[in-house]
Structures are given as C-alpha cells and as structure tokens.
Scaffold this active site. Structure first.
Site, PDB file in Angstrom:
ATOM      1  N   HIS A 209      46.201  41.885  67.051  1.00  0.00           N
ATOM      2  CA  HIS A 209      46.029  43.329  66.993  1.00  0.00           C
ATOM      3  C   HIS A 209      45.298  43.685  68.280  1.00  0.00           C
ATOM      4  CE1 HIS A 209      45.856  42.070  62.718  1.00  0.00           C
ATOM      5  NE2 HIS A 209      46.460  43.204  62.485  1.00  0.00           N
TER       6      HIS A 209
ATOM      7  N   ASP B 270      41.713  42.801  68.184  1.00  0.00           N
ATOM      8  CA  ASP B 270      41.346  41.369  68.081  1.00  0.00           C
ATOM      9  C   ASP B 270      41.050  40.856  69.493  1.00  0.00           C
ATOM     10  OD1 ASP B 270      42.107  41.428  65.369  1.00  0.00           O
ATOM     11  OD2 ASP B 270      44.137  40.742  65.835  1.00  0.00           O
TER      12      ASP B 270
ATOM     13  N   MET C 215      54.401  38.257  69.461  1.00  0.00           N
ATOM     14  CA  MET C 215      54.232  39.477  68.671  1.00  0.00           C
ATOM     15  C   MET C 215      52.877  40.088  68.940  1.00  0.00           C
ATOM     16  SD  MET C 215      52.554  40.605  65.641  1.00  0.00           S
ATOM     17  CE  MET C 215      52.466  39.470  64.260  1.00  0.00           C
TER      18      MET C 215
ATOM     19  N   GLU D 250      55.987  46.054  58.168  1.00  0.00           N
ATOM     20  CA  GLU D 250      55.470  45.124  57.157  1.00  0.00           C
ATOM     21  C   GLU D 250      54.993  45.885  55.931  1.00  0.00           C
ATOM     22  OE1 GLU D 250      52.637  42.322  58.570  1.00  0.00           O
ATOM     23  OE2 GLU D 250      51.906  41.849  56.577  1.00  0.00           O
TER      24      GLU D 250
ATOM     25  N   LYS E 164      53.362  46.229  52.013  1.00  0.00           N
ATOM     26  CA  LYS E 164      52.346  45.671  51.116  1.00  0.00           C
ATOM     27  C   LYS E 164      52.139  46.699  50.011  1.00  0.00           C
ATOM     28  CE  LYS E 164      47.683  43.657  51.053  1.00  0.00           C
ATOM     29  NZ  LYS E 164      46.460  43.391  51.850  1.00  0.00           N
TER      30      LYS E 164
ATOM     31  N   GLU F 256      56.017  39.643  54.255  1.00  0.00           N
ATOM     32  CA  GLU F 256      54.946  38.657  54.094  1.00  0.00           C
ATOM     33  C   GLU F 256      54.982  38.087  52.690  1.00  0.00           C
ATOM     34  OE1 GLU F 256      50.889  39.220  55.622  1.00  0.00           O
ATOM     35  OE2 GLU F 256      50.159  38.536  53.669  1.00  0.00           O
TER      36      GLU F 256
ATOM     37  N   HIS G 118      52.562  39.552  50.093  1.00  0.00           N
ATOM     38  CA  HIS G 118      52.670  40.964  49.733  1.00  0.00           C
ATOM     39  C   HIS G 118      53.688  41.237  48.641  1.00  0.00           C
ATOM     40  CE1 HIS G 118      50.749  42.030  53.859  1.00  0.00           C
ATOM     41  NE2 HIS G 118      49.986  41.268  53.104  1.00  0.00           N
TER      42      HIS G 118
ATOM     43  N   ASP H 125      55.899  36.796  57.950  1.00  0.00           N
ATOM     44  CA  ASP H 125      54.506  36.345  57.762  1.00  0.00           C
ATOM     45  C   ASP H 125      54.469  35.340  56.619  1.00  0.00           C
ATOM     46  OD1 ASP H 125      52.412  39.294  58.499  1.00  0.00           O
ATOM     47  OD2 ASP H 125      53.572  37.919  59.764  1.00  0.00           O
TER      48      ASP H 125
ATOM     49  N   ASP I  63      45.193  40.198  47.949  1.00  0.00           N
ATOM     50  CA  ASP I  63      45.927  39.531  49.025  1.00  0.00           C
ATOM     51  C   ASP I  63      45.173  38.270  49.456  1.00  0.00           C
ATOM     52  OD1 ASP I  63      46.994  40.664  52.348  1.00  0.00           O
ATOM     53  OD2 ASP I  63      47.659  39.002  51.073  1.00  0.00           O
TER      54      ASP I  63
ATOM     55  N   ASP J 123      46.332  35.469  51.083  1.00  0.00           N
ATOM     56  CA  ASP J 123      46.655  34.910  52.410  1.00  0.00           C
ATOM     57  C   ASP J 123      46.301  33.426  52.501  1.00  0.00           C
ATOM     58  OD1 ASP J 123      45.658  37.953  54.188  1.00  0.00           O
ATOM     59  OD2 ASP J 123      47.555  37.384  53.256  1.00  0.00           O
TER      60      ASP J 123
ATOM     61  N   ASP K 154      50.442  34.213  58.684  1.00  0.00           N
ATOM     62  CA  ASP K 154      49.441  35.266  58.551  1.00  0.00           C
ATOM     63  C   ASP K 154      48.533  34.865  57.387  1.00  0.00           C
ATOM     64  OD1 ASP K 154      49.430  38.885  58.024  1.00  0.00           O
ATOM     65  OD2 ASP K 154      47.886  37.455  58.616  1.00  0.00           O
TER      66      ASP K 154
HETATM   67  C1  DIG Z   1      48.321  41.908  57.109  1.00  0.00           C
HETATM   68  O1  DIG Z   1      49.216  41.159  56.344  1.00  0.00           O
HETATM   69  C2  DIG Z   1      48.972  42.372  58.376  1.00  0.00           C
HETATM   70  C3  DIG Z   1      47.992  42.443  59.496  1.00  0.00           C
HETATM   71  O2  DIG Z   1      47.341  41.211  59.536  1.00  0.00           O
HETATM   72  C4  DIG Z   1      48.877  42.574  60.682  1.00  0.00           C
HETATM   73  O3  DIG Z   1      48.958  43.915  61.036  1.00  0.00           O
HETATM   74  C5  DIG Z   1      50.219  42.099  60.238  1.00  0.00           C
HETATM   75  C6  DIG Z   1      50.765  41.166  61.269  1.00  0.00           C
HETATM   76  O4  DIG Z   1      51.312  40.036  60.738  1.00  0.00           O
HETATM   77  N1  DIG Z   1      49.987  41.518  58.919  1.00  0.00           N
HETATM   78 MN    MN Z   2      50.862  40.125  57.394  1.00  0.00          MN
HETATM   79 MN    MN Z   3      48.413  39.515  53.613  1.00  0.00          MN
END
Ligand code: DIG
Ligand code: MN
Ligand code: MN
Length: 394
Positions: A55, A58, A89, A188, A190, A224, A227, A252, A262, A264, A294
């Site tokens: 990001h 980051d 990316m 993406e 969620k 993802e 998600h 992801d 979430d 992860d 991710d």
């Molecule tokens: C969260 O699942 C999102 C953020 O971490 C980011 O914007 C995106 C990139 O993979 N996934």
């Molecule tokens: Mn993600």
């Molecule tokens: Mn996530």
C-alpha cells in the site's frame, strides 16, 4: 523427498504489511518491532519469495515530505536491485487514516471522496514507478454500520465514478490501454470488517459491478480466500467464475475459519482440502498471475517464526501443486472421473445452441425418469481417494 524450494517462476509474493505485521490486533498492542521496507525486502529474498507488494503508506508514511519520500523510494529500489525482488502489485491505503472513517470513494463527504482520488492517483504513480502491473482496490471502509445515512445506490454510483475517473487517469498517463494491456485494476471483495457491512461483498458482486464501468476490460478481481470463506461461501467457485470471465487478474491466498473475523492465516493452515482444490484449479487452468499470500503470522510469532510462516505458505502451495499432479496421474482417480463423466452420446443431438427443431425434438423425447434417478455417483470413493492422497497414503 521432493524439493519444495520456492523459485521465481512460482511467482510467490507477499505484501509489505504481511511479513511486516507487528502483531497489533483490536485487543492487543504490537508484539514485534517494526521492520523497514528494505528489511522486509531482504527477509522476503531470504525465504525465497519472487515479489513484494505494498500500500502507498506501507512504503511512504502518509505525512512524509517529498524529500523523505524520494529517499525511501530510492532505498527501496536499491533493495529490489540488490535482491532481484520485483513489485507486481501495488495498492492504496484508503482505510487506516481517520479521514476515511466513513469510507473513501463512498464517503458522504465530497471532500473525502476527492481526497481519495487525489491519494490514489499519487499511489498509482508510485506503483507504476516501481513496476507494478496490477493495481488492487480493496474497499475496507466502503460500507456502513447503519443504512440510515447512506443510499446504497448513491454509494455504488460514487464508487463507479471513482473507478471510471481512475481508469481515465491510467489511460491519460499511458500506464495502461483500453484493451487491458499495461496497468490493470483488480477489485477485492470482503463481506465485512472493518465496516459492519462492506459494499460489493463478494467476488461475484464485483464481477457484476465491473460490467457497469466505462472500461471493464481494464478491470478484474483479486479474490481472497479468507473473504469469501468468512461469509461461508465456496472460494473456488468464485475463483472459477472470475476465471471464466477472464477477470482473475490477481489472487490473495491465505486461510480462514468459516464465520470468523478475517484471520488471514498461513495458506493451508485451516482447510487443506479446499486449499488443494484451489491449487489444482489454478495449476490446471494455467493461471499465470502472482500467488500473493495476503496473510500474517500468529501474534505469538517472533521473526524467526514469521519466516517459518512465509516459508510455510510457499511450501504448502508447492506440496499441493505436487498432489494435484498426482491426482491427475492417479489411474484409480481418473477411472472414477471417467465413470462419473461418462457420456453415451445419446443426448448429443440436444446439446449446444438453440434450434427450433432441436427444441421440438427434445420436447417430444421420452425420458425414463425413474432410470435417471437410479443412477448414483461414486463421489464417496473419489473424495476418500483425495483425502488419502492428501494424507500421503497414496
Ligand atoms: C486486505 O485483504 C486487503 C489489503 O491488505 C490490501 O488492500 C489488499 C491487497 O491484497 N488485500
Ligand atoms: Mn487481501
Ligand atoms: Mn483478509
């Protein structure tokens, strides 16, 4: 023992925020010291990753001066050059700063919506400068806790307007082209968290939304695992729909318990069978994009365990890739699949596109419905073979 060492051709990537996660959670303070972007690049090189994603903030703190930004970027570029790590990316943090507390592109405040565009254009410039070819949009704050104060139609229009504006920005600056070559957007989905409900909550919803944009060919999805799984949905089915539409621009990978926040988790850490079917699908169809983890290590991990987390993500993917090859070569499994998909050709005349005479013949055809119902399928035998393949006894 096969060698599960990650190589560049595997295209394994991690975000700066993943292995750089310092273990803060809603109920606890950080447990690990922060690593610089340069230290993270070297950590990823040490564990064998191919690429790093970020990001904007980051890499460059939101309040950095232009000269601080330039120093950070040049140090980062040197680390990339020193290690060979690439940047496939990039994305924008449109969720951490209090300015985005009511959303970014879908905030009720037009100043915030304009600021979100401002911030994203600068972040796209940065991503392109570092070589990114995919630009992800995760709308973490694009949602509501109550639907009293925001019309979901209005929110959808604002999000569409923002993506159309940014698509034109990409075209206007020659970062990408209307045919989808060059820089592409990946949306993406969620279902919730951090907002009570997030708009466009599944990959399927995103696929429908993309078709309403001015430049849909520039826009795909970044599904993802966690998600769709949070919502109790079958992640592979969403990935397959995206692939079918030519929209699987990025993915992801991580893992997740159904109905949880979430998590992860490390790839394959919760549901090995669904991870296997996902890897098999990606490899069978020849997905050529990043395998982006991710995910982040447990809050209990120190940095040696964080490296084990990263190595584990990649090793599990490679082991499951080998299991998928074994599945495709397993004569008993393939024999069952042949039985399951057997076709005596008797329905060939009714297949394919509509023809009036085809419809008439089909309407007139006499089916033995009880016989149709008597036919079972050996899915128990087949699934048990998959389980035994994954348990390493085949
Ligand atoms: C969260 O699942 C999102 C953020 O971490 C980011 O914007 C995106 C990139 O993979 N996934
Ligand atoms: Mn993600
Ligand atoms: Mn996530």
């Amino acid at each position: 023992m096969a060698n599960y060492t990650p190589k560049p051709e595997h295209k394994f990537t991690f975000g700066l925020w993943t292995v750089g996660n310092i273990g803060r959670d809603p109920f606890g303070e950080p447990v690990r010291p922060a690593l610089s972007p340069v230290e993270i690049v070297h950590l990823l090189a040490e564990v064998g990753a191919w690429g790093v994603n970020f990001h904007d903030n980051d890499l460059v703190p939101i309040d950095a001066t232009p000269s601080q930004r330039d120093k950070i970027v040049s140090d980062f570029k040197k680390a990339l050059a020193d290690t060979g790590i690439v940047v496939p990316m990039a994305t924008t943090n449109l969720f951490s700063d209090p300015a985005f507390r009511d959303g970014a592109f879908t905030s009720n405040d037009p100043k915030v919506r304009a600021y979100a565009l401002h911030k994203t254009m600068h972040a796209i410039d940065l991503g392109v400068e570092l070589g990114a070819k995919i630009y992800v949009f995760w709308g973490g704050r694009e949602g509501t806790e109550t639907d009293a104060g925001k019309n979901p139609l209005e929110a959808g229009k604002w999000f569409r307007e923002a993506l159309n504006f940014l698509s034109e920005y990409v075209l206007d600056n020659g970062y990408g082209a209307a045919d989808g070559s060059g820089l592409k957007f990946a949306l993406e989905a969620k279902p919730n968290e951090p907002r009570g409900d997030i708009y466009l909550s599944t990959t399927g919803a995103m696929l429908g939304f993309i078709e309403t944009l001015d430049h849909p060919e520039m826009v795909g999805v970044n599904p993802e695992v966690a998600h769709e799984t949070m919502a109790g949905l079958n992640f592979l089915h969403h990935v397959a729909q995206a692939w079918d539409r030519g929209k699987l621009f990025h993915i992801d990978l991580n893992d997740q318990g159904i109905g949880r926040y979430d998590q992860d988790f490390r790839f394959g850490a919760v549901n090995l069978k669904s991870a296997f079917f996902l890897v098999k699908f990606l490899e069978d169809v020849g997905y050529d994009g990043s395998r982006h983890f991710d995910a982040h290590a447990y809050r209990t991990a120190d940095y040696e365990d964080v490296k084990a987390f990263a190595r584990g993500c990649m090793r599990t993917y490679l082991i499951l890739k080998e299991k998928a090859e074994q599945f495709n070569a397993d004569s008993e499994i393939q024999a069952l699949l042949a039985e399951i998909t057997a076709d005596d050709g008797s329905m060939d005349g009714f297949k394919g596109a509509y023809l009036a005479e085809k419809a008439a013949a089909l309407k007139a055809y006499t089916f033995d419905r009880p016989a149709l119902g008597r036919r079972g399928q050996p899915y128990e035998r087949l699934d048990q073979l998959v389980v035994e393949l994954l348990l390493g006894v085949r």
